[in-house]
Design a protein around this motif. Structure first.
Motif, PDB file in Angstrom:
ATOM      1  N   HIS A 180       0.858  -1.173   0.000  1.00 17.16           N
ATOM      2  CA  HIS A 180       0.000   0.000   0.000  1.00 17.16           C
ATOM      3  C   HIS A 180       0.903   1.234   0.000  1.00 17.16           C
ATOM      4  O   HIS A 180       2.009   1.210   0.553  1.00 17.16           O
ATOM      5  CB  HIS A 180      -0.871   0.024   1.260  1.00 17.16           C
ATOM      6  CG  HIS A 180      -1.852  -1.110   1.337  1.00 17.16           C
ATOM      7  ND1 HIS A 180      -1.489  -2.381   1.736  1.00 17.16           N
ATOM      8  CD2 HIS A 180      -3.186  -1.149   1.081  1.00 17.16           C
ATOM      9  CE1 HIS A 180      -2.564  -3.166   1.722  1.00 17.16           C
ATOM     10  NE2 HIS A 180      -3.597  -2.448   1.330  1.00 17.16           N
ATOM     11  N   PHE A 181       0.425   2.334  -0.604  1.00 20.11           N
ATOM     12  CA  PHE A 181       1.288   3.511  -0.696  1.00 20.11           C
ATOM     13  C   PHE A 181       0.469   4.791  -0.566  1.00 20.11           C
ATOM     14  O   PHE A 181      -0.765   4.780  -0.638  1.00 20.11           O
ATOM     15  CB  PHE A 181       2.098   3.492  -1.994  1.00 20.11           C
ATOM     16  CG  PHE A 181       1.295   3.555  -3.262  1.00 20.11           C
ATOM     17  CD1 PHE A 181       1.216   4.718  -4.007  1.00 20.11           C
ATOM     18  CD2 PHE A 181       0.631   2.430  -3.744  1.00 20.11           C
ATOM     19  CE1 PHE A 181       0.483   4.776  -5.191  1.00 20.11           C
ATOM     20  CE2 PHE A 181      -0.097   2.465  -4.931  1.00 20.11           C
ATOM     21  CZ  PHE A 181      -0.171   3.650  -5.646  1.00 20.11           C
ATOM     22  N   ASP A 182       1.178   5.873  -0.359  1.00 23.32           N
ATOM     23  CA  ASP A 182       0.596   7.195  -0.105  1.00 23.32           C
ATOM     24  C   ASP A 182       0.184   7.817  -1.442  1.00 23.32           C
ATOM     25  O   ASP A 182       0.766   8.814  -1.879  1.00 23.32           O
ATOM     26  CB  ASP A 182       1.633   8.049   0.629  1.00 23.32           C
ATOM     27  CG  ASP A 182       1.081   9.366   1.140  1.00 23.32           C
ATOM     28  OD1 ASP A 182      -0.130   9.437   1.416  1.00 23.32           O
ATOM     29  OD2 ASP A 182       1.865  10.323   1.258  1.00 23.32           O
ATOM     30  N   MET A 183      -0.830   7.221  -2.069  1.00 21.96           N
ATOM     31  CA  MET A 183      -1.193   7.558  -3.442  1.00 21.96           C
ATOM     32  C   MET A 183      -1.599   9.021  -3.580  1.00 21.96           C
ATOM     33  O   MET A 183      -2.336   9.551  -2.754  1.00 21.96           O
ATOM     34  CB  MET A 183      -2.329   6.644  -3.916  1.00 21.96           C
ATOM     35  CG  MET A 183      -2.633   6.763  -5.401  1.00 21.96           C
ATOM     36  SD  MET A 183      -3.693   5.434  -6.018  1.00 21.96           S
ATOM     37  CE  MET A 183      -5.205   5.758  -5.112  1.00 21.96           C
ATOM     38  N   ASN A 184      -1.086   9.635  -4.636  1.00 23.26           N
ATOM     39  CA  ASN A 184      -1.385  11.026  -5.017  1.00 23.26           C
ATOM     40  C   ASN A 184      -0.757  12.060  -4.095  1.00 23.26           C
ATOM     41  O   ASN A 184      -0.987  13.263  -4.267  1.00 23.26           O
ATOM     42  CB  ASN A 184      -2.895  11.272  -5.102  1.00 23.26           C
ATOM     43  CG  ASN A 184      -3.558  10.408  -6.158  1.00 23.26           C
ATOM     44  OD1 ASN A 184      -2.954  10.112  -7.188  1.00 23.26           O
ATOM     45  ND2 ASN A 184      -4.792   9.994  -5.903  1.00 23.26           N
TER      46      ASN A 184
END
Length: 589
Positions: free
Chosen positions: A127-131
């Protein structure tokens, strides 16, 4: 075929009545069936869930110790489409890495991350810190190096000296100033907790540190640059980091900022970041789905595309499972449903990693050189993601050990051909790694009761080279195509369908915004029983109105750019199909 982006009603042509296509149903892109695929083979996996009907399943080897099973089944609540990579962790030639674009804050598609690396397969990762920063929000380790470290423990797939586990993992550290030790919240974190200190190095990239510092809300921020254990700068500002080679940045918030602010240029400090377990590789997820072969305790979530990593009880096999979502042929699964699938597959433990539009699986087809997209991303195209769990094989890639033959076009229906139309095939040399290698051979085709290349076969070879051939369908029925090279033989089964009854297009409408835009159309032929076969461009004659051009874009498609200054309509290419296209379009016109 490729046709310009414009409403089809405006594209009435002499050879292909595109006006009639406005009422045609769109044709879904077929699932690829590469060399070595065994249709109907579950790969030993239990895919017969209670109340489900297994519609399609096939298994193929990707590399020694790595197999891919793709399936589609109908369940009480709808369709489930999935792909499972089964990795034999005892295979000495198989290895894994966590790849990214080179910067942990510069996301890229999984295909872009693995391109040119030699990877044979991969799946999306954390999971990632999208945007925002786009950094992973959970611990990541590859090659024994902590890339992203979080002091909060989360379930993770780990490898240590070849031994796999799913365990709770964290990665944090200590900042030593003089004789005083201060806790570090981690490395290359998307956000630093209030009152804490985080560390950033060259793997972070160029993303601003304002968000990790809690700005604009945080009022007490300080940072320091450390090179070779010596402080070289201290400031109350952050922004885009500037790091010398081997440098690190200490970023403090609140009480952590007070500690960083005490540092002085020239002062010696010691920074250490260590994982809670001594592992060579780790990719953390948000929740465990399976523990000791049973459902873990976790909150359920609505249906979505999902990516999950599971281990068998003895830890010898890694199960990498994806399911598609948000489509007519793939509703997705809830967390509980995904956990139940993993248990059916034989997982004794499993962890949920990033899913939804991030879910991506790629694998190299046997005889290929680069991985190709395997699943159908729920965003409609692959999403850029932070990283990927990638598989590599050190098996030999040069020596010819096997051969195979396949249609050049992808898709299950590419093994079908209509009478009077053609199917282009290629012979492929395979190495121990299943990578493509040179092979020079000869093709033959037979049907039940016929001689090789006999006139009474259901299909005939119209032309061939040492690596490819063109077949023409003659009589409805089965045909076996063989390719022999260097004493090795590969075979593929083909089916000649009934006579052409009607044609469908890959899209029912196209639109175009400006000069130079292009669009693609592929045509599929159907017999009276509804069986389908893709139509190759050599079997097509197409013309297009003034101001447009149309040209081949591969064996099964054509492309046309948007209008330019008026140009005469031109045929493309010469037809082996004498009757007008409008005759075959009439069922939906």
């Amino acid at each position: 075929m490729h046709v310009p982006l414009r409403p089809l009603a405006a594209l009435v042509t002499a050879g292909l009545c595109l006006t009639g296509l406005t009422a045609l149903p769109a044709v879904a892109t077929p699932i690829a069936e590469p060399v070595g695929t065994t249709t109907g083979d579950t790969g030993g996996l239990d895919l017969d869930a209670d109340g489900s009907v297994l519609h399609e399943v096939s298994t193929r080897a990707v590399a020694p110790g790595l197999d891919l099973t793709s399936f589609q089944r109908l369940e009480d609540k709808g369709w489930t489409s999935g792909n499972i990579l089964v990795a034999d962790l005892t295979e000495p030639t198989l290895s894994m890495e966590v790849l990214d674009s080179g910067s942990t804050t510069s996301p890229a598609t999984v295909l872009d991350q693995v391109a040119g690396t030699g990877a044979v397969a991969a799946v999306n990762g954390n999971h990632f810190d999208m945007n925002y920063t786009n950094a992973p929000v959970l611990t990541t380790i590859t090659g024994g190096e902590v890339v992203n470290g979080y002091r909060e423990a989360n379930p993770a797939f780990t490898l240590a000296d070849g031994v796999a586990a799913i365990e709770y993992l964290s990665a944090a550290g200590i900042l030593t100033i003089g004789g005083a030790a201060h806790e570090l919240a981690g490395l290359n974190r998307a956000t630093v907790p209030a009152g804490a200190i985080g560390v950033y190095n060259e793997r972070w990239g160029s993303a601003s540190l304002d968000r990790p510092a809690g700005l604009p809300g945080e009022t007490n921020v300080a940072s320091a640059v450390v090179v070779d254990g010596v402080v070289t700068a201290v400031t109350d500002t952050v922004g885009e980091p500037t790091l010398p080679d081997g440098g690190q940045i200490l970023l403090g918030r609140g009480a952590g900022a007070d500690v960083v602010r005490t540092l002085e240029v020239g002062q010696a400090v010691e920074i250490s970041i260590e994982p809670s377990s001594d592992v060579d590789l780790a990719i953390a997820g948000n929740v465990p789905l399976v523990l000791d072969g049973e459902l873990a305790n976790f909150p359920d979530e609505p249906v979505a595309a999902r990516t999950v990593l599971g281990l068998t009880e003895d830890g010898s096999e890694l199960l990498v499972a994806t399911v598609d979502g948000r489509s007519a042929t793939a509703r997705g699964l809830t967390r509980v449903e995904m956990a139940e699938l993993m248990i059916d597959l034989g997982a004794h433990s499993a962890v949920n990693i990033d899913g939804g539009g991030s879910t991506t699986m790629v694998a190299r087809p046997a005889g290929g050189t680069e991985p190709e997209l395997v699943n159908v991303p729920s965003d409609g195209s692959p999403r850029v993601v932070a990283n990927s769990l990638s598989f590599f094989s050190s098996a030999d890639t040069e020596e010819l050990t096997d051969v195979a033959v396949r249609p050049v076009l992808d898709g299950d229906d590419a093994h079908h051909v209509l009478p009077g139309l053609q199917r282009t095939v290629e012979g492929v040399g395979l190495s121990d790694q299943l990578a493509g290698t040179d092979a020079q051979g000869r093709f033959t085709v037979t049907s039940p009761g016929s001689l090789p290349n006999g006139d009474d076969a259901n299909a005939v070879i119209a032309e061939q080279t040492r690596t490819g051939a063109v077949l023409t369908g003659v009589t409805p029925g089965p045909a076996t195509l063989s390719y022999k090279a260097s004493g090795l033989t590969g075979a593929a089964n083909l089916t000649v369908l009934g006579p052409l009854d009607h044609v469908t297009a890959s899209t029912s409408q196209i639109a175009m915004e400006g000069e130079g835009d292009t669009a693609t159309i592929a045509l599929t032929g159907h017999d009276a029983d509804g069986f389908a076969a893709p139509i190759e461009v050599a079997d097509v004659t197409a013309t297009i109105g003034e101001g447009f051009t149309i040209a081949p874009a591969g064996l099964g498609a054509s492309r046309s750019p948007s209008p330019r200054p008026p140009a005469p309509a031109r045929p493309w290419p010469s037809s082996r199909w004498p009757a007008p296209w409008s005759r075959y379009l009439s069922p939906w016109a």
